[in-house]
Structure formats: structure tokens, C-alpha cells
Design an enzyme around this catalytic site. Structure first.
Site, mmCIF file in Angstrom:
data_model
loop_
_atom_site.group_PDB
_atom_site.id
_atom_site.type_symbol
_atom_site.label_atom_id
_atom_site.label_comp_id
_atom_site.label_asym_id
_atom_site.label_seq_id
_atom_site.Cartn_x
_atom_site.Cartn_y
_atom_site.Cartn_z
ATOM 1 N N ASN A 8 0.833 -1.205 0.000
ATOM 2 C CA ASN A 8 0.000 0.000 0.000
ATOM 3 C C ASN A 8 0.864 1.249 0.000
ATOM 4 O OD1 ASN A 8 -2.756 -0.897 0.091
ATOM 5 N ND2 ASN A 8 -2.262 -1.781 2.092
ATOM 6 N N ASN A 9 2.170 1.041 -0.069
ATOM 7 C CA ASN A 9 3.109 2.157 0.031
ATOM 8 C C ASN A 9 3.378 2.737 -1.369
ATOM 9 O OD1 ASN A 9 5.510 3.675 0.137
ATOM 10 N ND2 ASN A 9 6.154 2.608 2.007
ATOM 11 N N LYS A 10 2.820 3.933 -1.612
ATOM 12 C CA LYS A 10 2.918 4.550 -2.948
ATOM 13 C C LYS A 10 4.370 4.851 -3.324
ATOM 14 C CE LYS A 10 -1.659 6.307 -3.784
ATOM 15 N NZ LYS A 10 -2.470 5.825 -2.664
ATOM 16 N N ASN A 11 5.179 5.164 -2.310
ATOM 17 C CA ASN A 11 6.598 5.442 -2.592
ATOM 18 C C ASN A 11 7.309 4.201 -3.104
ATOM 19 O OD1 ASN A 11 7.069 8.273 -1.678
ATOM 20 N ND2 ASN A 11 6.173 7.425 0.181
ATOM 21 N N ASP A 68 9.489 -6.963 2.181
ATOM 22 C CA ASP A 68 9.527 -6.534 3.568
ATOM 23 C C ASP A 68 10.930 -6.012 3.815
ATOM 24 O OD1 ASP A 68 7.850 -6.168 5.813
ATOM 25 O OD2 ASP A 68 9.045 -7.617 6.910
ATOM 26 N N PHE A 148 11.203 8.299 1.937
ATOM 27 C CA PHE A 148 10.188 8.003 2.947
ATOM 28 C C PHE A 148 10.848 7.225 4.075
ATOM 29 C CE2 PHE A 148 9.479 3.410 2.330
ATOM 30 C CZ PHE A 148 10.152 3.220 1.133
ATOM 31 N N GLY A 149 10.034 6.880 5.082
ATOM 32 C CA GLY A 149 10.547 6.060 6.183
ATOM 33 C C GLY A 149 11.762 6.691 6.845
ATOM 34 N N TYR A 150 12.803 5.898 7.007
ATOM 35 C CA TYR A 150 14.015 6.353 7.702
ATOM 36 C C TYR A 150 14.999 7.077 6.775
ATOM 37 C CZ TYR A 150 12.494 3.143 11.448
ATOM 38 O OH TYR A 150 11.783 2.506 12.446
ATOM 39 N N ASP A 151 14.607 7.328 5.525
ATOM 40 C CA ASP A 151 15.529 7.925 4.546
ATOM 41 C C ASP A 151 16.256 9.187 5.030
ATOM 42 O OD1 ASP A 151 15.266 5.984 2.627
ATOM 43 O OD2 ASP A 151 13.877 7.090 1.359
HETATM 44 P P1 IMP Z 1 7.949 -2.314 5.373
HETATM 45 O O1 IMP Z 1 8.816 -3.075 4.468
HETATM 46 O O2 IMP Z 1 6.969 -1.476 4.596
HETATM 47 O O3 IMP Z 1 7.302 -3.149 6.432
HETATM 48 O O4 IMP Z 1 8.871 -1.249 6.077
HETATM 49 C C1 IMP Z 1 9.328 -1.336 7.393
HETATM 50 C C2 IMP Z 1 9.811 0.021 7.839
HETATM 51 O O5 IMP Z 1 10.986 0.383 7.129
HETATM 52 C C3 IMP Z 1 8.825 1.164 7.655
HETATM 53 O O6 IMP Z 1 8.984 2.040 8.752
HETATM 54 C C4 IMP Z 1 9.277 1.836 6.386
HETATM 55 O O7 IMP Z 1 8.955 3.200 6.360
HETATM 56 C C5 IMP Z 1 10.776 1.609 6.473
HETATM 57 N N1 IMP Z 1 11.361 1.513 5.130
HETATM 58 C C6 IMP Z 1 11.105 0.559 4.196
HETATM 59 N N2 IMP Z 1 11.818 0.801 3.092
HETATM 60 C C7 IMP Z 1 12.518 1.938 3.326
HETATM 61 C C8 IMP Z 1 13.419 2.712 2.537
HETATM 62 O O8 IMP Z 1 13.727 2.434 1.369
HETATM 63 N N3 IMP Z 1 13.930 3.813 3.135
HETATM 64 C C9 IMP Z 1 13.628 4.164 4.413
HETATM 65 N N4 IMP Z 1 12.784 3.506 5.170
HETATM 66 C C10 IMP Z 1 12.226 2.394 4.639
#
Ligand code: IMP
Length: 191
Positions: A8-11, A68, A148-151
Site C-alpha cells: 500500500n506504500n505509494k513510494n 519486507d 520516505f521512512g528512515y531515509d
Molecule cells: P515495510 O517493508 O513497509 O514493512 O517497512 C518497514 C519500515 O521500514 C517502515 O517504517 C518503512 O517506512 C521503512 N522503510 C522501508 N523501506 C525503506 C526505505 O527504502 N527507506 C527508508 N525507510 C524504509
């Protein structure tokens, strides 16, 4: 060839479409009519990736892949790892996850970390796994507005910029997901 990317992650969809070019049509969960949250209850990336892909295959009958990703931080003995998305609890929040990570590393001079991605592919009756790793360091504060996320707090090895300062193309070239997706594409090109 059409294949669903079970996220569901558009990024993530944007990143994977950029890596695939015109080789394949990627369907999002929305496009196959899946609105519910996918289950991910395992304690490994591999378990969760297969669990998400299997859910989509079972309920919607389409070939699909799921990823994942986890961030392993050495000073935190590999945490948050498979729990990266829920690091600061529910509801999930990138901002709160980053705040907690920076707080837990406040007094640490050891900043090394890595992103790991596992992709599970379910095609016809077969199952395959692809992996990618990006090594780097956790910054002391957020830098950059992309990604996004931890980028914003992850600086890949060999770069002076965070993932959040890189273009999608540059991030894909060196990232965990970019590497895993290229392995997936190489495989799909051969079958
Ligand atoms: P999931 O794979 O969507 O379950 O991601 C787990 C966690 O890692 C979430 O907090 C995401 O935001 C983060 N995450 C996944 N891929 C990336 C990335 O490419 N860059 C930064 N954070 C990420």
C-alpha cells in the site's frame, strides 16, 4: 506481463516502477481491488514478505510479489529490524520512528546500520526469494525531504548525502530495494 506489487506504500510502487521501466506492468493493491491491510505477523522479513504475497495470491488469484524491509542498527544489536515499521508503536509513524531511533542512539558513536529487503515472488505455482542490502550510517538529525521512512537519517556508504537527498534513480541504483528488484527483474526476464 502484468504482476501485482503487494504493497500500500505509494513510494515503494514509484521506486519499483522506476526500476522496471516498461518491462512489465505493475498493478497496485488498489488496482486489483484490495483495500484491506495485509497480514505481517512473522518475526523475519522473509516470513512477512511471503505472508503478504500469499494473502494476495489466495484472495485475488493474481501473480504477485511483496517486499519486507528492515533497518538493522549495530549499536542497537540489530534493532529495529523486522519491527522497523512499528518501532515507536501503533499507529505507525515515520516521524515518531525516527525520533525514537535518534533518541536511542543519542549517546552512541557507533552509527553503522543497514537496510535489508526481502522480496517474495509467487508466480503460477512457484515461490522465489530475492534480497538486497544497503550499508550506511545513521545521521544525528534529519537531512533532506525526499524518500520516505528512515531515509532522512540514513546516509549510504560512499555518499555525503542521506537517502532523502538522492533522486529516486540514484537511490534505486544503490538501495536495498533497488538491488532486490534488479534480482527480481533479471529472474523474470529469464523465464
Ligand atoms: P515495510 O517493508 O513497509 O514493512 O517497512 C518497514 C519500515 O521500514 C517502515 O517504517 C518503512 O517506512 C521503512 N522503510 C522501508 N523501506 C525503506 C526505505 O527504502 N527507506 C527508508 N525507510 C524504509
Amino acid at each position: 506481463m502484468k504482476i501485482c506489487f503487494a504493497t500500500n506504500n505509494k513510494n515503494k510502487i514509484k521506486e519499483v516502477k522506476a526500476a522496471l521501466g516498461n518491462k512489465m506492468e505493475i498493478l497496485s493493491l488498489e488496482e486489483i481491488g484490495c483495500k484491506e491491510e495485509l497480514p505481517e505477523t512473522g518475526d523475519t522479513l522473509e516470513h512477512n514478505a511471503f505472508q503478504k504475497a500469499q494473502y494476495v495470491k489466495d484472495h485475488y488469484g493474481v501473480d504477485c510479489f511483496a517486499d519486507d524491509t528492515g533497518l538493522e542498527v549495530d549499536a542497537l544489536e540489530g534493532e529495529p529490524g523486522v519491527y522497523s515499521g512499528r518501532y515507536a508503536g501503533e499507529p505507525r509513524s515515520d516521524d515518531r520512528n525516527i525520533d525514537l531511533l535518534l533518541k536511542n542512539l543519542e549517546h552512541s558513536s557507533i552509527r553503522t546500520a543497514r537496510f535489508k529487503t526481502v522480496i517474495a515472488l509467487l508466480i503460477a505455482e512457484d515461490k522465489y526469494k530475492f534480497e538486497g542490502i544497503a550499508e550506511g550510517e545513521i545521521l544525528r538529525q534529519r537531512v533532506g525531504t525526499g524518500g520516505f521512512g528512515y531515509d532522512p537519517v540514513f546516509r549510504p556508504v560512499g555518499f555525503s548525502k542521506s537517502f532523502a537527498e538522492l533522486s529516486i534513480e540514484k537511490k534505486n541504483e544503490i538501495s536495498h530495494r533497488g538491488k532486490a528488484v534488479r534480482a527480481l527483474i533479471d529472474f523474470l526476464n529469464e523465464i
